[in-house]
Design an enzyme around this catalytic site. Structure first.
Site, PDB file in Angstrom:
ATOM      1  N   LYS A  12       0.779  -1.162   0.147  1.00 59.37           N
ATOM      2  CA  LYS A  12      -0.155   0.131   0.085  1.00 59.37           C
ATOM      3  C   LYS A  12       0.854   1.273   0.212  1.00 59.37           C
ATOM      4  O   LYS A  12       2.252   1.138   0.230  1.00 59.37           O
ATOM      5  CB  LYS A  12      -1.132  -0.052   1.218  1.00 59.37           C
ATOM      6  CG  LYS A  12      -1.841  -1.027   1.196  1.00 59.37           C
ATOM      7  CD  LYS A  12      -2.752  -1.236   2.516  1.00 59.37           C
ATOM      8  CE  LYS A  12      -3.634  -2.392   2.493  1.00 59.37           C
ATOM      9  NZ  LYS A  12      -4.368  -2.086   3.787  1.00 59.37           N
ATOM     10  N   TYR A  52     -13.124  -2.775  -2.925  1.00 64.01           N
ATOM     11  CA  TYR A  52     -13.520  -2.789  -1.761  1.00 64.01           C
ATOM     12  C   TYR A  52     -15.069  -2.414  -1.684  1.00 64.01           C
ATOM     13  O   TYR A  52     -15.551  -1.802  -0.825  1.00 64.01           O
ATOM     14  CB  TYR A  52     -12.987  -1.644  -0.938  1.00 64.01           C
ATOM     15  CG  TYR A  52     -11.442  -1.662  -0.585  1.00 64.01           C
ATOM     16  CD1 TYR A  52     -10.913  -2.707   0.236  1.00 64.01           C
ATOM     17  CD2 TYR A  52     -10.408  -1.042  -1.277  1.00 64.01           C
ATOM     18  CE1 TYR A  52      -9.615  -2.910   0.445  1.00 64.01           C
ATOM     19  CE2 TYR A  52      -9.044  -1.154  -1.056  1.00 64.01           C
ATOM     20  CZ  TYR A  52      -8.501  -2.209  -0.254  1.00 64.01           C
ATOM     21  OH  TYR A  52      -7.224  -2.433  -0.007  1.00 64.01           O
ATOM     22  N   PHE A  60     -16.264   4.004   7.425  1.00 64.46           N
ATOM     23  CA  PHE A  60     -14.595   4.284   7.323  1.00 64.46           C
ATOM     24  C   PHE A  60     -14.118   4.198   5.942  1.00 64.46           C
ATOM     25  O   PHE A  60     -13.177   4.681   5.541  1.00 64.46           O
ATOM     26  CB  PHE A  60     -14.037   3.112   7.915  1.00 64.46           C
ATOM     27  CG  PHE A  60     -13.964   1.887   7.324  1.00 64.46           C
ATOM     28  CD1 PHE A  60     -13.543   1.391   6.332  1.00 64.46           C
ATOM     29  CD2 PHE A  60     -15.200   0.791   8.162  1.00 64.46           C
ATOM     30  CE1 PHE A  60     -13.750   0.059   5.951  1.00 64.46           C
ATOM     31  CE2 PHE A  60     -15.314  -0.402   7.516  1.00 64.46           C
ATOM     32  CZ  PHE A  60     -14.785  -0.808   6.465  1.00 64.46           C
ATOM     33  N   ARG A  88      -1.246 -14.445   3.676  1.00 62.38           N
ATOM     34  CA  ARG A  88      -1.601 -13.907   4.651  1.00 62.38           C
ATOM     35  C   ARG A  88      -0.981 -14.054   6.044  1.00 62.38           C
ATOM     36  O   ARG A  88      -0.794 -13.344   7.024  1.00 62.38           O
ATOM     37  CB  ARG A  88      -3.285 -14.542   4.684  1.00 62.38           C
ATOM     38  CG  ARG A  88      -4.122 -13.980   3.681  1.00 62.38           C
ATOM     39  CD  ARG A  88      -5.555 -14.335   3.831  1.00 62.38           C
ATOM     40  NE  ARG A  88      -6.246 -13.781   4.846  1.00 62.38           N
ATOM     41  CZ  ARG A  88      -6.664 -12.602   4.825  1.00 62.38           C
ATOM     42  NH1 ARG A  88      -6.410 -11.846   3.934  1.00 62.38           N
ATOM     43  NH2 ARG A  88      -7.398 -12.272   5.862  1.00 62.38           N
ATOM     44  N   THR A  94      -4.708  -8.168  10.531  1.00 60.95           N
ATOM     45  CA  THR A  94      -4.927  -6.810   9.978  1.00 60.95           C
ATOM     46  C   THR A  94      -4.636  -5.733  10.939  1.00 60.95           C
ATOM     47  O   THR A  94      -4.138  -4.675  10.475  1.00 60.95           O
ATOM     48  CB  THR A  94      -6.470  -6.781   9.799  1.00 60.95           C
ATOM     49  OG1 THR A  94      -6.698  -7.600   8.819  1.00 60.95           O
ATOM     50  CG2 THR A  94      -6.660  -5.526   9.213  1.00 60.95           C
ATOM     51  N   ARG A 105       3.339  -6.901   9.413  1.00 61.22           N
ATOM     52  CA  ARG A 105       2.590  -6.051  10.004  1.00 61.22           C
ATOM     53  C   ARG A 105       3.149  -5.916  11.574  1.00 61.22           C
ATOM     54  O   ARG A 105       3.073  -4.818  12.126  1.00 61.22           O
ATOM     55  CB  ARG A 105       0.881  -6.290  10.175  1.00 61.22           C
ATOM     56  CG  ARG A 105       0.392  -6.112   8.682  1.00 61.22           C
ATOM     57  CD  ARG A 105      -1.042  -6.450   8.604  1.00 61.22           C
ATOM     58  NE  ARG A 105      -1.526  -6.056   7.466  1.00 61.22           N
ATOM     59  CZ  ARG A 105      -2.587  -6.944   7.004  1.00 61.22           C
ATOM     60  NH1 ARG A 105      -2.998  -8.012   7.364  1.00 61.22           N
ATOM     61  NH2 ARG A 105      -3.123  -6.399   5.792  1.00 61.22           N
ATOM     62  N   ASN A 115      -1.647  -0.498   7.473  1.00 64.33           N
ATOM     63  CA  ASN A 115      -1.193  -1.717   7.844  1.00 64.33           C
ATOM     64  C   ASN A 115      -0.217  -2.282   6.562  1.00 64.33           C
ATOM     65  O   ASN A 115      -0.220  -3.516   6.569  1.00 64.33           O
ATOM     66  CB  ASN A 115      -2.002  -2.476   8.432  1.00 64.33           C
ATOM     67  CG  ASN A 115      -3.360  -2.842   7.251  1.00 64.33           C
ATOM     68  OD1 ASN A 115      -3.062  -2.419   6.086  1.00 64.33           O
ATOM     69  ND2 ASN A 115      -4.370  -3.498   7.670  1.00 64.33           N
ATOM     70  N   HIS A 118      -1.892  -5.595   1.607  1.00 61.89           N
ATOM     71  CA  HIS A 118      -2.976  -6.365   1.335  1.00 61.89           C
ATOM     72  C   HIS A 118      -2.723  -7.905   0.600  1.00 61.89           C
ATOM     73  O   HIS A 118      -1.869  -7.861  -0.189  1.00 61.89           O
ATOM     74  CB  HIS A 118      -3.932  -5.755   0.485  1.00 61.89           C
ATOM     75  CG  HIS A 118      -5.075  -6.432   0.065  1.00 61.89           C
ATOM     76  ND1 HIS A 118      -6.218  -6.782   0.625  1.00 61.89           N
ATOM     77  CD2 HIS A 118      -5.159  -7.227  -1.249  1.00 61.89           C
ATOM     78  CE1 HIS A 118      -7.069  -7.548   0.213  1.00 61.89           C
ATOM     79  NE2 HIS A 118      -6.628  -7.816  -1.223  1.00 61.89           N
ATOM     80  N   GLU A 129      -9.884 -10.062  -7.532  1.00 59.64           N
ATOM     81  CA  GLU A 129      -8.864  -8.765  -7.255  1.00 59.64           C
ATOM     82  C   GLU A 129      -7.690  -8.740  -8.243  1.00 59.64           C
ATOM     83  O   GLU A 129      -7.350  -7.767  -8.779  1.00 59.64           O
ATOM     84  CB  GLU A 129      -8.375  -9.079  -5.643  1.00 59.64           C
ATOM     85  CG  GLU A 129      -9.475  -8.629  -4.768  1.00 59.64           C
ATOM     86  CD  GLU A 129      -8.978  -9.013  -3.217  1.00 59.64           C
ATOM     87  OE1 GLU A 129      -7.628  -9.318  -3.079  1.00 59.64           O
ATOM     88  OE2 GLU A 129      -9.868  -8.856  -2.366  1.00 59.64           O
TER      89      GLU A 129
END
Length: 151
Positions: A12, A52, A60, A88, A94, A105, A115, A118, A129
């Site tokens: 990100k 998303y 949010f 993951r 998260t 993270r 964070n 993704h 995605e």
């Protein structure tokens, strides 16, 4: 690669701006995952809304939209047996303060808002995605010499 799955990973805008591209890509490669798609680009509002879509009506979402489109991200597709779970697990929970030591993270993150990464949460999500960010022509098929030692 037999029994291989593909999954989307996003580094990100916070990861890019903090100069963490190299160390984070290294984490996925060191796990044995093969990079089959890779680009640096700013996520568009349309891409973010599609990615998303389940969050668009949530309170949010405006902050998420502003953040994810605020600067360049690294968009990649990795491949390997159980790639979704491996990504993951490598990313961590998260919320960085709930992430296991040694995860991305836990090692680099502070808050849920920033964070860093993704990873798709399942096979269907990964397929959806990947298609948001990559055309089929942008995904490269190749064999690595190391694959025989990994899978």
């Amino acid at each position: 690669m037999a029994n291989a799955e593909r999954t989307l990973v996003l580094l990100k805008p916070d990861a890019v701006n903090r100069g963490l591209i190299g160390p984070l890509l290294t984490r996925y490669e060191q796990r044995g995952l093969k990079l089959v798609g890779l680009k640096l680009a700013t996520i568009t509002e349309a891409q973010a809304r599609e990615h998303y879509s389940e969050h668009v009506e949530k309170g949010f979402f405006p902050a998420l939209l502003n953040f994810i489109t605020s600067g360049p991200s690294v968009q990649l597709v990795v491949e390997g047996p159980d790639a979704i779970r491996i990504v993951r697990d490598t990313n961590g929970a998260t919320k960085p303060n709930e992430s296991a030591p040694g995860t991305i993270r836990a090692d680099y993150g502070i808050t849920i808002d920033f964070n860093l990464v993704h990873g798709s949460d399942g096979v269907d999500a990964a397929s959806k995605e990947i298609a948001i960010y990559f055309s089929a022509a942008e995904l490269i098929e190749y064999t690595r010499a190391v694959d025989a030692w990994i899978v």
